[in-house]
Design a protein around this motif. Structure first.
Motif, PDB file in Angstrom:
ATOM      1  N   GLY A 112       0.844  -1.209   0.000  1.00  0.00           N
ATOM      2  CA  GLY A 112       0.000   0.000   0.000  1.00  0.00           C
ATOM      3  C   GLY A 112       0.871   1.248   0.000  1.00  0.00           C
ATOM      4  N   PRO A 113       1.698   1.434   1.046  1.00  0.00           N
ATOM      5  CA  PRO A 113       2.590   2.606   1.075  1.00  0.00           C
ATOM      6  C   PRO A 113       3.551   2.660  -0.112  1.00  0.00           C
ATOM      7  N   PHE A 114       4.060   1.500  -0.549  1.00  0.00           N
ATOM      8  CA  PHE A 114       5.008   1.472  -1.676  1.00  0.00           C
ATOM      9  C   PHE A 114       4.372   2.121  -2.916  1.00  0.00           C
ATOM     10  N   VAL A 115       3.165   1.673  -3.242  1.00  0.00           N
ATOM     11  CA  VAL A 115       2.480   2.191  -4.444  1.00  0.00           C
ATOM     12  C   VAL A 115       2.035   3.640  -4.221  1.00  0.00           C
ATOM     13  N   LEU A 116       1.530   3.943  -3.032  1.00  0.00           N
ATOM     14  CA  LEU A 116       1.081   5.322  -2.747  1.00  0.00           C
ATOM     15  C   LEU A 116       2.217   6.315  -2.951  1.00  0.00           C
ATOM     16  N   VAL A 117       3.381   5.999  -2.394  1.00  0.00           N
ATOM     17  CA  VAL A 117       4.506   6.947  -2.501  1.00  0.00           C
ATOM     18  C   VAL A 117       4.934   7.079  -3.962  1.00  0.00           C
ATOM     19  N   ARG A 118       5.049   5.955  -4.654  1.00  0.00           N
ATOM     20  CA  ARG A 118       5.488   6.024  -6.065  1.00  0.00           C
ATOM     21  C   ARG A 118       4.541   6.890  -6.884  1.00  0.00           C
ATOM     22  N   GLU A 119       3.237   6.707  -6.689  1.00  0.00           N
ATOM     23  CA  GLU A 119       2.264   7.466  -7.483  1.00  0.00           C
ATOM     24  C   GLU A 119       2.146   8.913  -7.017  1.00  0.00           C
ATOM     25  N   ALA A 120       2.440   9.144  -5.738  1.00  0.00           N
ATOM     26  CA  ALA A 120       2.313  10.510  -5.195  1.00  0.00           C
ATOM     27  C   ALA A 120       3.479  11.400  -5.600  1.00  0.00           C
ATOM     28  N   LEU A 121       4.627  10.786  -5.934  1.00  0.00           N
ATOM     29  CA  LEU A 121       5.871  11.571  -6.115  1.00  0.00           C
ATOM     30  C   LEU A 121       5.732  12.819  -6.982  1.00  0.00           C
ATOM     31  N   PRO A 122       5.138  12.704  -8.185  1.00  0.00           N
ATOM     32  CA  PRO A 122       5.067  13.921  -9.025  1.00  0.00           C
ATOM     33  C   PRO A 122       4.202  15.010  -8.412  1.00  0.00           C
ATOM     34  N   LYS A 123       3.379  14.630  -7.460  1.00  0.00           N
ATOM     35  CA  LYS A 123       2.434  15.589  -6.874  1.00  0.00           C
ATOM     36  C   LYS A 123       2.957  16.179  -5.567  1.00  0.00           C
ATOM     37  N   MET A 124       4.154  15.722  -5.139  1.00  0.00           N
ATOM     38  CA  MET A 124       4.680  16.216  -3.867  1.00  0.00           C
ATOM     39  C   MET A 124       5.519  17.465  -4.097  1.00  0.00           C
ATOM     40  N   ARG A 125       5.382  18.377  -3.173  1.00  0.00           N
ATOM     41  CA  ARG A 125       6.109  19.642  -3.275  1.00  0.00           C
ATOM     42  C   ARG A 125       7.539  19.467  -2.762  1.00  0.00           C
ATOM     43  N   GLU A 126       8.497  20.128  -3.405  1.00  0.00           N
ATOM     44  CA  GLU A 126       9.903  20.173  -2.962  1.00  0.00           C
ATOM     45  C   GLU A 126       9.957  20.517  -1.463  1.00  0.00           C
ATOM     46  N   GLY A 127      10.738  19.768  -0.706  1.00  0.00           N
ATOM     47  CA  GLY A 127      10.829  20.040   0.730  1.00  0.00           C
ATOM     48  C   GLY A 127       9.747  19.332   1.541  1.00  0.00           C
ATOM     49  N   GLY A 128       8.967  18.486   0.866  1.00  0.00           N
ATOM     50  CA  GLY A 128       7.870  17.791   1.548  1.00  0.00           C
ATOM     51  C   GLY A 128       8.352  16.575   2.336  1.00  0.00           C
ATOM     52  N   SER A 129       7.392  15.872   2.939  1.00  0.00           N
ATOM     53  CA  SER A 129       7.759  14.729   3.783  1.00  0.00           C
ATOM     54  C   SER A 129       6.779  13.579   3.624  1.00  0.00           C
ATOM     55  N   ILE A 130       7.328  12.391   3.887  1.00  0.00           N
ATOM     56  CA  ILE A 130       6.513  11.171   3.870  1.00  0.00           C
ATOM     57  C   ILE A 130       6.695  10.510   5.230  1.00  0.00           C
ATOM     58  N   THR A 131       5.589  10.105   5.833  1.00  0.00           N
ATOM     59  CA  THR A 131       5.664   9.465   7.154  1.00  0.00           C
ATOM     60  C   THR A 131       4.928   8.130   7.116  1.00  0.00           C
ATOM     61  N   PHE A 132       5.693   7.059   7.384  1.00  0.00           N
ATOM     62  CA  PHE A 132       5.104   5.713   7.452  1.00  0.00           C
ATOM     63  C   PHE A 132       4.821   5.354   8.907  1.00  0.00           C
ATOM     64  N   PHE A 133       4.017   4.318   9.090  1.00  0.00           N
ATOM     65  CA  PHE A 133       3.763   3.740  10.416  1.00  0.00           C
ATOM     66  C   PHE A 133       4.187   2.279  10.387  1.00  0.00           C
ATOM     67  N   SER A 134       5.062   1.891  11.326  1.00  0.00           N
ATOM     68  CA  SER A 134       5.409   0.464  11.448  1.00  0.00           C
ATOM     69  C   SER A 134       4.816  -0.025  12.758  1.00  0.00           C
ATOM     70  N   GLY A 135       5.646  -0.417  13.718  1.00  0.00           N
ATOM     71  CA  GLY A 135       5.173  -0.890  15.018  1.00  0.00           C
ATOM     72  C   GLY A 135       6.354  -1.464  15.771  1.00  0.00           C
ATOM     73  N   VAL A 136       6.300  -1.367  17.090  1.00  0.00           N
ATOM     74  CA  VAL A 136       7.430  -1.746  17.928  1.00  0.00           C
ATOM     75  C   VAL A 136       7.775  -3.237  17.784  1.00  0.00           C
ATOM     76  N   LEU A 137       6.818  -4.025  17.267  1.00  0.00           N
ATOM     77  CA  LEU A 137       7.075  -5.462  17.121  1.00  0.00           C
ATOM     78  C   LEU A 137       8.175  -5.765  16.110  1.00  0.00           C
ATOM     79  N   SER A 138       8.548  -4.784  15.300  1.00  0.00           N
ATOM     80  CA  SER A 138       9.612  -5.024  14.312  1.00  0.00           C
ATOM     81  C   SER A 138      10.910  -5.417  14.998  1.00  0.00           C
ATOM     82  N   ARG A 139      11.174  -4.813  16.168  1.00  0.00           N
ATOM     83  CA  ARG A 139      12.437  -5.078  16.868  1.00  0.00           C
ATOM     84  C   ARG A 139      12.259  -5.764  18.203  1.00  0.00           C
ATOM     85  N   ARG A 140      11.043  -5.794  18.722  1.00  0.00           N
ATOM     86  CA  ARG A 140      10.770  -6.532  19.959  1.00  0.00           C
ATOM     87  C   ARG A 140       9.490  -7.327  19.752  1.00  0.00           C
ATOM     88  N   PRO A 141       9.587  -8.413  18.981  1.00  0.00           N
ATOM     89  CA  PRO A 141       8.370  -9.162  18.660  1.00  0.00           C
ATOM     90  C   PRO A 141       7.794  -9.853  19.883  1.00  0.00           C
TER      91      PRO A 141
END
Ligand SMILES: NC(=O)c1ccc[n+]([C@@H]2O[C@H](COP(=O)([O-])OP(=O)(O)OC[C@H]3O[C@@H](n4cnc5c(N)ncnc54)[C@H](OP(=O)(O)O)[C@@H]3O)[C@@H](O)[C@H]2O)c1
Length: 243
Positions: A112-141
């Protein structure tokens, strides 16, 4: 920081951490578009947020053609901050995990995020930001969360790689939340849900689980701090250091 003239696109903004992020962005003067699948949830969120700087769109981020059409209709350089909190998470013992369920989780929380970011790129303003959400289980399952641990780690890896590849035009960061009281647990019987929150809270230094607003503050920091990129920000009540 005032966000007047900034535009936030929040995928997952009709509930939980995304909704709380929308509330903070609106309070700072941004215009905000929230996305989710359910029109009913979007309507309820719009009622709650009650702002003429808010728009809502019903879109399934796993529907790639629909995501392409959505961004094709947007003006170039019209998005300052893309925040993606939407996901589909599955728990359960590894031995009996259904391949289709884990595949659907990766299709949602990673692709979902992979495709969203790729398709959003031309529409993002210079100096903009992308913020994903993961979860603490990635490193402390925990037990019964192998797939979730893996997909969270994948999201964090994507965030670091994109921070390199898309800089200096855009910054890319990830919030790694600990357990938070959101609609993600709405389907659980109330007594079981409260028992789970109590048990997790007991194991944390802060002795409580998060509210959506605790996590939204971190998403706002990452989307606005101009010197932070490629970062995973743990907002976990001390989960990573708890005994
Ligand atoms: N809550 C926790 O304890 C916790 C802990 C660690 C990590 N996280 C992560 O933090 C993030 C936010 O969680 P949350 O608790 O705020 O979740 P939530 O309250 O369940 O909200 C999820 C939002 O995403 C939308 N959504 C889900 N699938 C979508 C799709 N395919 N396309 C578009 N929108 C979609 C939902 O609306 P619709 O259903 O209407 O589409 C809703 O607006 C997630 O990545 C979650 O895995 C949560």
């Amino acid at each position: 920081m005032e966000l007047t003239d900034k535009h936030y696109l929040i995928v997952g903004g009709s509930s939980g951490m995304g909704l709380a992020t929308a509330e903070l962005a609106l309070a700072r003067g941004a215009s905000v578009e929230i996305i989710g699948r359910s029109a009913g949830k979007l309507d309820a969120a719009a009622k709650l947020l009650a702002s003429d700087r808010l728009t809502t769109t019903s879109l399934d981020m796993t529907d790639e053609p629909a995501v392409k059409d959505f961004f094709a209709d947007k003006a170039d350089a019209s998005i300052d901050a893309l925040v993606i909190s939407a996901s589909n998470a599955v728990h359960g013992p590894f031995e009996t995990a259904e391949t289709a369920d884990v595949t659907a989780m990766f299709a949602s929380k990673f692709m979902g995020p992979f495709v969203l970011v790729r398709e959003a790129l031309p529409k993002m303003r210079e100096g903009g930001s992308i913020t994903f959400f993961s979860g603490v289980l990635s490193r402390r399952p925990g037990r019964n969360g192998a797939g979730l641990a893996a997909v969270n780690a994948a999201v964090e890896g994507l965030g670091r790689a994109l921070a390199l590849e898309l800089g200096p035009r855009l910054r890319v960061n990830t919030v790694a939340p600990g357990m938070a009281r959101t609609d993600a647990y709405a389907a659980m019987p109330a007594a079981r849900r409260e028992a789970m929150f109590r048990s997790v809270a007991d194991g944390l230094p802060v002795k409580r689980v998060a509210d959506a607003a605790d996590i939204a503050e971190a998403a706002m920091f990452l989307s606005t701090n101009r010197f932070t990129t490629g970062h995973v920000l743990d907002v976990d009540g001390g989960h990573l250091i708890a005994g």
